[in-house]
Design a protein around this motif. Structure first.
Motif, PDB file in Angstrom:
ATOM      1  N   ALA A   1       1.798 -11.813   6.947  1.00  0.00           N
ATOM      2  CA  ALA A   1       0.680 -10.907   7.263  1.00  0.00           C
ATOM      3  C   ALA A   1      -0.560 -11.312   6.473  1.00  0.00           C
ATOM      4  CB  ALA A   1       1.077  -9.470   6.951  1.00  0.00           C
ATOM      5  N   GLU A   2      -0.348 -11.742   5.237  1.00  0.00           N
ATOM      6  CA  GLU A   2      -1.468 -12.185   4.404  1.00  0.00           C
ATOM      7  C   GLU A   2      -2.109 -13.444   5.004  1.00  0.00           C
ATOM      8  OE1 GLU A   2      -2.421 -10.326   2.093  1.00  0.00           O
ATOM      9  OE2 GLU A   2      -3.856 -11.542   0.983  1.00  0.00           O
ATOM     10  N   GLU A   3      -1.251 -14.358   5.457  1.00  0.00           N
ATOM     11  CA  GLU A   3      -1.759 -15.569   6.110  1.00  0.00           C
ATOM     12  C   GLU A   3      -2.533 -15.227   7.384  1.00  0.00           C
ATOM     13  OE1 GLU A   3      -1.524 -18.907   5.169  1.00  0.00           O
ATOM     14  OE2 GLU A   3      -0.915 -17.931   3.277  1.00  0.00           O
ATOM     15  N   LEU A   4      -1.965 -14.338   8.158  1.00  0.00           N
ATOM     16  CA  LEU A   4      -2.585 -13.952   9.430  1.00  0.00           C
ATOM     17  C   LEU A   4      -3.938 -13.278   9.186  1.00  0.00           C
ATOM     18  CD1 LEU A   4       0.664 -12.591  11.152  1.00  0.00           C
ATOM     19  CD2 LEU A   4      -0.689 -14.539  11.971  1.00  0.00           C
TER      20      LEU A   4
ATOM     21  N   GLU B   1      -6.917 -15.270   9.203  1.00  0.00           N
ATOM     22  CA  GLU B   1      -7.433 -15.643  10.530  1.00  0.00           C
ATOM     23  C   GLU B   1      -7.902 -14.410  11.296  1.00  0.00           C
ATOM     24  OE1 GLU B   1      -5.090 -18.581  12.669  1.00  0.00           O
ATOM     25  OE2 GLU B   1      -3.909 -18.916  10.855  1.00  0.00           O
ATOM     26  N   GLY B   2      -8.041 -13.323  10.588  1.00  0.00           N
ATOM     27  CA  GLY B   2      -8.563 -12.109  11.213  1.00  0.00           C
ATOM     28  C   GLY B   2      -7.543 -11.320  12.009  1.00  0.00           C
ATOM     29  N   ILE B   3      -6.266 -11.660  11.834  1.00  0.00           N
ATOM     30  CA  ILE B   3      -5.222 -10.930  12.570  1.00  0.00           C
ATOM     31  C   ILE B   3      -4.633  -9.854  11.662  1.00  0.00           C
ATOM     32  CG2 ILE B   3      -2.955 -11.131  13.677  1.00  0.00           C
ATOM     33  CD1 ILE B   3      -3.753 -14.093  14.293  1.00  0.00           C
ATOM     34  N   LYS B   4      -4.647  -8.616  12.152  1.00  0.00           N
ATOM     35  CA  LYS B   4      -4.133  -7.505  11.340  1.00  0.00           C
ATOM     36  C   LYS B   4      -2.693  -7.206  11.763  1.00  0.00           C
ATOM     37  CE  LYS B   4      -8.715  -5.370  11.225  1.00  0.00           C
ATOM     38  NZ  LYS B   4      -9.214  -6.015  12.479  1.00  0.00           N
ATOM     39  N   ALA B   5      -1.765  -7.667  10.957  1.00  0.00           N
ATOM     40  CA  ALA B   5      -0.342  -7.434  11.276  1.00  0.00           C
ATOM     41  C   ALA B   5       0.135  -6.158  10.584  1.00  0.00           C
ATOM     42  CB  ALA B   5       0.500  -8.621  10.812  1.00  0.00           C
ATOM     43  N   GLU B   6       0.936  -5.391  11.309  1.00  0.00           N
ATOM     44  CA  GLU B   6       1.587  -4.215  10.705  1.00  0.00           C
ATOM     45  C   GLU B   6       3.011  -4.630  10.339  1.00  0.00           C
ATOM     46  OE1 GLU B   6       0.434  -0.325  11.398  1.00  0.00           O
ATOM     47  OE2 GLU B   6       2.314   0.243  12.361  1.00  0.00           O
ATOM     48  N   VAL B   7       3.371  -4.458   9.082  1.00  0.00           N
ATOM     49  CA  VAL B   7       4.709  -4.885   8.643  1.00  0.00           C
ATOM     50  C   VAL B   7       5.569  -3.648   8.373  1.00  0.00           C
ATOM     51  CG1 VAL B   7       6.051  -6.146   6.921  1.00  0.00           C
ATOM     52  CG2 VAL B   7       3.831  -7.032   7.681  1.00  0.00           C
ATOM     53  N   ILE B   8       6.682  -3.570   9.098  1.00  0.00           N
ATOM     54  CA  ILE B   8       7.592  -2.440   8.928  1.00  0.00           C
ATOM     55  C   ILE B   8       8.850  -2.917   8.211  1.00  0.00           C
ATOM     56  CG2 ILE B   8       9.022  -0.725  10.112  1.00  0.00           C
ATOM     57  CD1 ILE B   8       6.952  -0.611  12.304  1.00  0.00           C
ATOM     58  N   ASN B   9       9.134  -2.275   7.083  1.00  0.00           N
ATOM     59  CA  ASN B   9      10.375  -2.520   6.339  1.00  0.00           C
ATOM     60  C   ASN B   9      11.412  -1.532   6.882  1.00  0.00           C
ATOM     61  OD1 ASN B   9      12.429  -2.542   4.435  1.00  0.00           O
ATOM     62  ND2 ASN B   9      11.148  -1.826   2.726  1.00  0.00           N
ATOM     63  N   LEU B  10      12.436  -2.073   7.532  1.00  0.00           N
ATOM     64  CA  LEU B  10      13.405  -1.199   8.223  1.00  0.00           C
ATOM     65  C   LEU B  10      14.130  -0.236   7.278  1.00  0.00           C
ATOM     66  CD1 LEU B  10      15.476  -3.280  10.789  1.00  0.00           C
ATOM     67  CD2 LEU B  10      14.082  -1.269  11.261  1.00  0.00           C
ATOM     68  N   ARG B  11      14.485  -0.699   6.113  1.00  0.00           N
ATOM     69  CA  ARG B  11      15.250   0.057   5.110  1.00  0.00           C
ATOM     70  C   ARG B  11      16.649   0.441   5.614  1.00  0.00           C
ATOM     71  NH1 ARG B  11      11.078   4.280   2.121  1.00  0.00           N
ATOM     72  NH2 ARG B  11      10.348   2.821   0.535  1.00  0.00           N
ATOM     73  N   SER B  12      16.722   1.131   6.735  1.00  0.00           N
ATOM     74  CA  SER B  12      18.029   1.526   7.286  1.00  0.00           C
ATOM     75  C   SER B  12      18.282   0.780   8.588  1.00  0.00           C
ATOM     76  CB  SER B  12      18.075   3.026   7.571  1.00  0.00           C
ATOM     77  OG  SER B  12      17.991   3.744   6.381  1.00  0.00           O
TER      78      SER B  12
ATOM     79  N   ARG C   1       2.693  -2.436   5.335  1.00  0.00           N
ATOM     80  CA  ARG C   1       1.306  -2.873   5.486  1.00  0.00           C
ATOM     81  C   ARG C   1       0.845  -2.419   6.858  1.00  0.00           C
ATOM     82  NH1 ARG C   1      -1.669  -8.071   3.792  1.00  0.00           N
ATOM     83  NH2 ARG C   1      -3.368  -8.179   5.297  1.00  0.00           N
ATOM     84  N   GLU C   2      -0.275  -1.731   6.905  1.00  0.00           N
ATOM     85  CA  GLU C   2      -0.761  -1.245   8.189  1.00  0.00           C
ATOM     86  C   GLU C   2      -1.586  -2.313   8.883  1.00  0.00           C
ATOM     87  OE1 GLU C   2      -2.604   2.565   8.104  1.00  0.00           O
ATOM     88  OE2 GLU C   2      -0.886   3.475   7.072  1.00  0.00           O
ATOM     89  N   GLY C   3      -1.532  -2.306  10.203  1.00  0.00           N
ATOM     90  CA  GLY C   3      -2.301  -3.273  10.984  1.00  0.00           C
ATOM     91  C   GLY C   3      -2.365  -2.816  12.425  1.00  0.00           C
ATOM     92  N   SER C   4      -3.191  -3.476  13.212  1.00  0.00           N
ATOM     93  CA  SER C   4      -3.397  -3.013  14.580  1.00  0.00           C
ATOM     94  C   SER C   4      -3.127  -4.070  15.634  1.00  0.00           C
ATOM     95  CB  SER C   4      -4.847  -2.517  14.724  1.00  0.00           C
ATOM     96  OG  SER C   4      -5.728  -3.532  14.250  1.00  0.00           O
ATOM     97  N   ASP C   5      -2.826  -5.307  15.201  1.00  0.00           N
ATOM     98  CA  ASP C   5      -2.756  -6.392  16.192  1.00  0.00           C
ATOM     99  C   ASP C   5      -1.338  -6.786  16.602  1.00  0.00           C
ATOM    100  OD1 ASP C   5      -5.506  -6.483  16.134  1.00  0.00           O
ATOM    101  OD2 ASP C   5      -5.562  -8.054  14.590  1.00  0.00           O
ATOM    102  N   VAL C   6      -0.437  -6.766  15.655  1.00  0.00           N
ATOM    103  CA  VAL C   6       0.948  -7.152  15.975  1.00  0.00           C
ATOM    104  C   VAL C   6       1.882  -6.435  14.990  1.00  0.00           C
ATOM    105  CG1 VAL C   6       0.756  -9.253  14.547  1.00  0.00           C
ATOM    106  CG2 VAL C   6       2.583  -9.099  16.251  1.00  0.00           C
TER     107      VAL C   6
ATOM    108  N   ARG D   1       0.838  -1.195   0.000  1.00  0.00           N
ATOM    109  CA  ARG D   1       0.000   0.000   0.000  1.00  0.00           C
ATOM    110  C   ARG D   1       0.869   1.239   0.000  1.00  0.00           C
ATOM    111  NH1 ARG D   1      -4.418  -1.589   4.597  1.00  0.00           N
ATOM    112  NH2 ARG D   1      -5.009  -3.588   3.701  1.00  0.00           N
ATOM    113  N   GLY D   2       0.241   2.344  -0.103  1.00  0.00           N
ATOM    114  CA  GLY D   2       0.971   3.581   0.129  1.00  0.00           C
ATOM    115  C   GLY D   2       1.420   4.258  -1.145  1.00  0.00           C
ATOM    116  N   TYR D   3       1.164   3.697  -2.289  1.00  0.00           N
ATOM    117  CA  TYR D   3       1.520   4.408  -3.508  1.00  0.00           C
ATOM    118  C   TYR D   3       0.466   5.468  -3.796  1.00  0.00           C
ATOM    119  CZ  TYR D   3       5.069   0.961  -4.332  1.00  0.00           C
ATOM    120  OH  TYR D   3       6.162   0.182  -4.193  1.00  0.00           O
ATOM    121  N   ALA D   4       0.944   6.639  -4.226  1.00  0.00           N
ATOM    122  CA  ALA D   4       0.044   7.754  -4.443  1.00  0.00           C
ATOM    123  C   ALA D   4      -0.951   7.432  -5.556  1.00  0.00           C
ATOM    124  CB  ALA D   4       0.840   8.999  -4.801  1.00  0.00           C
ATOM    125  N   SER D   5      -0.431   6.798  -6.581  1.00  0.00           N
ATOM    126  CA  SER D   5      -1.327   6.443  -7.672  1.00  0.00           C
ATOM    127  C   SER D   5      -1.042   5.001  -8.068  1.00  0.00           C
ATOM    128  CB  SER D   5      -1.082   7.370  -8.861  1.00  0.00           C
ATOM    129  OG  SER D   5       0.280   7.284  -9.232  1.00  0.00           O
TER     130      SER D   5
END
Lengths: 379, 371
Positions: free
Chosen positions: B263-266, B269-280, B242-247, B33-37
């Motif tokens: 996160a897709e697998e979770l 099962e109704g689990i909303k995982a937030e995935v952070i790409n560290l980059r640095s 990917r934004e999420g509220s559970d883990v 997500r997160g692309y402007a267009s």
């Protein structure tokens, strides 16, 4: 001297008719009457140089009275600075390491006289004279040794890490400055600047693998770099013959030619530097320049580069002993004043602990309250 | 040389994997997500790195690249493909196999005004050169009291590769991440690679740029913005993929792929995982991680490196030492490479690195869901 005898016997087997390098500080002769106003010619001892895969530099050198006297004064300043450092070290005012170049003044002062301010120099940790001669100050060096704000690295580098725009330190890892020096030369060639780089190392460092790596790339790409081996015959405490299967360092560049020069006679040093500078700037690629020297002075006055130059000046009638003593006193006064000024400089600000880590300023990556650092600052 | 020959042949392996991967990549792209267009373009990681270097070399004549096989062979992994033809031998320099020497040479060139990109065929070989990277590259600016900056980029593939055993499979993020004076980047996507490599080349500090061989052939969508030759990403900022509220799942490099799959697998099962790409890796964007932890109250850190004294260890320590600790509803858990030298056999190698099911399992453990 036993070690020299060993070298020379080995030499005679390897290079027919080769003789040991002359290492006296006072063997240069007048070739014409010395003039007080005009340049005049002197002749170096015929064993001042030896060559590998090239010719030795010419033995006739033009000098001037003013040039010789100012070299004398500068060598004295460097000697006095190192003696002052030694005293401060013994008073425990200088921390950690303090590598002195007493007895090797002909190399630092002679090198500077043979190059231009635009040329580049990098060396290992015995760096105080180069830091001063390449644009720094005695006060700046002493203050650095004392860890003060007025230090050339603001107290963050210490004895081994002092830099100027044309002098790249002051490097503490034996041998690591040699490939870095090749890189400095690479940059000069890339930018098409007519600039020579002098990458200096000791006989101890000459056995590091990366020195040979730098040799190979420099020759492969014909970099304008002079690899300068200051052979003071000891790598830390181990003599050259016990560390190096081939202690003739000027011959260790394989296809890179080499010159071995008397590092105790400043006139020979200057000549060798000018010769090698011309070599690398003419596009012939790198060259090795080995200076044979004595650390902490030699066994006698003929092995002291300052006394050697003093003898020339007196014997050639350029100045009297009294006049030279006056120069020596001026050098001492200059150093004494620099020491006082350096001592008066305050210790670094505590917040400077956190500056100069990154070029754009510093944002502490570890900024949790739990990290136990004595003083935590975000700038 | 046998090792290097295998490194070259590994290229073919990585490419073939990449060829079989489009559906995989497309599926992942849909997760992002997160692309402007809606992105109109796509690029492989290899193309993104190549484009970044080409653009920066066009912009600044002081930028040059050196390394083993970078010129005539077009790079062991073809990352420098075409650069020799475009910029010539002066600016694309094949070096001998002499890591310590050419790393030192790159540092010297940087100290005297150039902007070298020093490619290591892999970071495993950079161990020969680590003294130059750390002692000459990272420390000179500080030791000189701010007089001598060192704008150099050390880049190349890092981390585990496939089937090359212990000496060619190691993640150095934690090694370089512990050094003050270095910046350390570990990109994942093509967008990451382009924006961060351009930023690294322009950065006045020494930057260690850790790529991943397995990602070179993977395609990612590229926004119009990312395609621009002025596209820069800030070093020191992570990206919520990917934004999420559970883990909160924090990962870098290839582990971002697995974390997004987890996160897709979770989600099933109704689990909303937030995935952070560290980059640095350094500077570490701990603020974004803390903010996420305060929201989800649970933290899982995924990396391909060894567990001990690792990137995950550091993030865990910084979280529990901060006010974010009070928000945790479960112990922080690290998912890492196994504490063994990387084995050769396929089954043993597979056991050595985190995969998607493991991340799913650990994320559920953080939620006290063990089924």
């Amino acid at each position: 001297m036993a070690s020299l005898a060993r070298i020379s016997s080995r030499l005679s087997r390897r290079i027919p008719l080769a003789r040991a390098i002359q290492t006296s500080a006072d063997t240069t002769q007048l070739a014409q009457d010395a003039s007080h106003s005009e340049p005049f010619t002197v002749k170096l001892h015929e064993d001042s140089f030896r060559a590998y895969r090239t010719e030795i530099p010419g033995l006739e050198v033009q000098v001037t009275k003013d040039g010789l006297l100012s070299m004398y004064k500068e060598m004295n300043s460097m000697r006095r600075m190192e003696m002052a450092s030694d005293a401060l070290y013994k008073q425990k005012l200088i921390r950690g390491f303090c590598h002195l170049a007493i007895g090797q003044e002909a190399v630092s002062v002679g090198l500077e006289r043979g190059i231009t301010p635009e040329d580049r120099v990098i060396t290992a940790y015995r760096c105080h004279p180069f830091a001063v001669l390449r644009g720094g100050t005695i006060k700046g060096v002493i203050a650095e040794l004392l860890g003060r704000q007025a230090g050339m690295s603001h107290g963050k580098g210490g004895s081994m890490h002092i830099f100027t725009p044309s002098f790249f330190g002051g490097n503490g890892i034996v041998g690591a400055q040699v490939p870095v020096g090749a890189g400095i030369a690479f940059a000069q060639k890339y930018m098409e600047k007519p600039v020579a780089t002098y990458a200096m190392y000791g006989d101890g460092a000459s056995n590091q693998g990366q020195v040979f790596e730098a040799f190979n790339m420099a020759k492969l790409w014909d970099l304008p770099v002079v690899f300068v081996c200051e052979n003071n015959k000891y790598g830390m405490g181990t003599s050259a013959e016990r560390s190096s299967s081939n202690p003739e360092y000027f011959t260790r560049g394989d296809k890179i030619p080499g010159i071995q020069a008397n590092g105790m006679d400043i006139i020979a040093v200057k000549k060798a530097v000018e010769h090698t500078r011309e070599w690398v700037l003419s596009g012939k690629g790198p060259i090795i320049l080995e200076f044979v020297t004595y650390r902490y002075g030699g066994h006698s006055s003929t092995q002291d580069p300052i006394r050697g130059l003093q003898r020339y000046i007196e014997e050639w009638g350029l100045a009297t002993e009294e006049e030279l003593k006056k120069l020596d006193k001026e050098a001492k006064a200059e150093v004494d004043q620099a020491v006082e000024e350096a001592k008066a400089s305050p210790i670094p600000f505590e917040h400077d602990l956190w500056t100069d880590i990154y070029y754009n300023g510093y944002r502490a990556p570890i900024h949790c309250v739990g990290v136990s650092v004595k003083r935590f600052t975000t700038i | 040389m046998a090792a290097r020959a295998s490194a070259l042949s590994r290229l073919a392996l990585a490419s073939s994997k990449a060829r079989s991967a489009p559906s995989f990549a497309t599926r992942r792209a849909a997760l992002i997500r997160g692309y402007a267009s809606q992105p109109e373009h796509s690029m492989t990681v290899r193309e993104a790195l190549n484009t970044a270097m080409e653009e920066e070399m066009l912009r600044d004549e002081k930028v040059f690249i050196l390394g083993e096989e970078v010129a005539r062979y077009n790079g062991a992994y073809k990352v420098t493909k075409g650069l020799l033809d475009k910029f010539g031998e002066k600016r694309v320099v094949d070096t001998p196999i002499t890591e310590m020497g050419f790393a030192g040479l790159a540092v010297g060139a940087a100290l005297s005004g150039l902007r070298p990109i020093c490619e290591f065929m892999t970071f495993n070989f950079a161990m020969q050169a680590i003294d130059q990277i750390v002692n000459s590259g990272a420390k000179t600016y500080y030791m000189s009291g701010g007089n001598v900056p060192c704008p150099v980029v050390f880049r190349g593939p890092n981390g585990a590769a496939a089937g090359v055993a212990a000496q060619h499979s190691q993640d150095y993020a934690a090694w370089y991440g512990s050094i003050p004076g270095l910046k350390v980047v570990s990109p994942w996507s093509a967008e990451d690679c382009k924006g961060l490599l351009k930023a690294a080349i322009r950065d006045p500090n020494p930057v260690v740029f850790l790529e991943n061989e397995m990602l070179y052939g993977v395609s990612f969508p590229m926004s119009a913005e990312a395609m621009s030759d002025n596209f820069l990403l800030p070093i020191g900022k992570c990206k919520i993929e990917r934004e999420g509220s559970d883990v909160t799942i924090v990962a870098h490099s290839k582990m971002v792929t697995h974390s997004l799959e987890a996160a897709e697998e979770l989600a099933k099962e109704g689990i909303k995982a937030e995935v952070i790409n560290l980059r640095s890796i350094r500077p570490l964007d701990i603020d974004t991680i803390k903010k996420s932890v305060k929201k989800t109250n649970r933290l899982v850190i995924v990396e391909g490196g060894f567990p001990a004294f690792g990137v995950g260890s550091e993030i865990c320590a910084q979280i529990v030492e901060s006010e974010a600790f009070d928000y945790l509803d479960a112990p922080v858990e690290r998912v890492t490479g196994a504490d063994v030298p990387t084995p050769y056999a396929t089954n043993l190698e597979a056991l050595s690195f985190p995969d998607t099911p493991l991340i799913v399992k650990v994320a559920k453990r953080a939620l006290y869901r063990t089924n």
